[in-house]
Scaffold this motif. Sequence first.
Motif, PDB file in Angstrom:
ATOM      1  N   GLY A  10      20.267  -4.658 -27.120  1.00 39.14           N
ATOM      2  CA  GLY A  10      19.489  -5.214 -28.232  1.00 39.14           C
ATOM      3  C   GLY A  10      18.002  -5.233 -27.929  1.00 39.14           C
ATOM      4  N   LEU A  11      17.644  -5.649 -26.709  1.00 35.27           N
ATOM      5  CA  LEU A  11      16.231  -5.665 -26.313  1.00 35.27           C
ATOM      6  C   LEU A  11      15.663  -4.248 -26.285  1.00 35.27           C
TER       7      LEU A  11
ATOM      8  N   LYS B  77      28.306  -9.533 -22.631  1.00 34.49           N
ATOM      9  CA  LYS B  77      27.188 -10.175 -23.328  1.00 34.49           C
ATOM     10  C   LYS B  77      25.849  -9.736 -22.748  1.00 34.49           C
ATOM     11  N   SER B  78      25.762  -9.559 -21.438  1.00 33.47           N
ATOM     12  CA  SER B  78      24.492  -9.141 -20.836  1.00 33.47           C
ATOM     13  C   SER B  78      24.180  -7.688 -21.216  1.00 33.47           C
ATOM     14  N   HIS B  79      25.210  -6.835 -21.318  1.00 38.19           N
ATOM     15  CA  HIS B  79      24.983  -5.456 -21.753  1.00 38.19           C
ATOM     16  C   HIS B  79      24.531  -5.421 -23.216  1.00 38.19           C
ATOM     17  N   ALA B  80      25.138  -6.257 -24.034  1.00 38.59           N
ATOM     18  CA  ALA B  80      24.748  -6.316 -25.442  1.00 38.59           C
ATOM     19  C   ALA B  80      23.308  -6.817 -25.579  1.00 38.59           C
ATOM     20  N   LEU B  81      22.928  -7.805 -24.782  1.00 35.24           N
ATOM     21  CA  LEU B  81      21.557  -8.319 -24.813  1.00 35.24           C
ATOM     22  C   LEU B  81      20.576  -7.234 -24.364  1.00 35.24           C
ATOM     23  N   ALA B  82      20.902  -6.509 -23.301  1.00 39.07           N
ATOM     24  CA  ALA B  82      20.025  -5.436 -22.811  1.00 39.07           C
ATOM     25  C   ALA B  82      19.889  -4.332 -23.862  1.00 39.07           C
TER      26      ALA B  82
END
Length: 120
Positions: free
Chosen positions: A11-12, A4-9
Amino acid sequence: MENKSHALAAGLFVVFVSALLVALAVWLTRDTRQLRSYELAGQVNLSGLQPQANVRYQGVPVGKVTGIRLDPQTRGQVLVRIAVDELAPISATTFATLAYQGVTGLAFIQLDDSVPADGT
């Protein structure tokens, strides 16, 4: 949780790069010239002329067509509003004609002067 943190990074990063591309496009397409408006009037056929068409002074691009409309007070008369660079040498003897670009046939406003180039 790590996915999830990789996906958020990611996406940002995509949002940031997209914003940068939009800002770059706006910056590259801005027009900072000082323009002076003129209104041309005549009972002529303006087929092919569109708003945002080029305005050229003796072949050199100096502005854009900003509006085309019928004159509400004179039947059959067309009004064309143009915005021309303040540095263009527009004088009382300058006249406008409708011209067409080579192969494409795009219409533009051609400004010329009735005074010969050599000043005689």
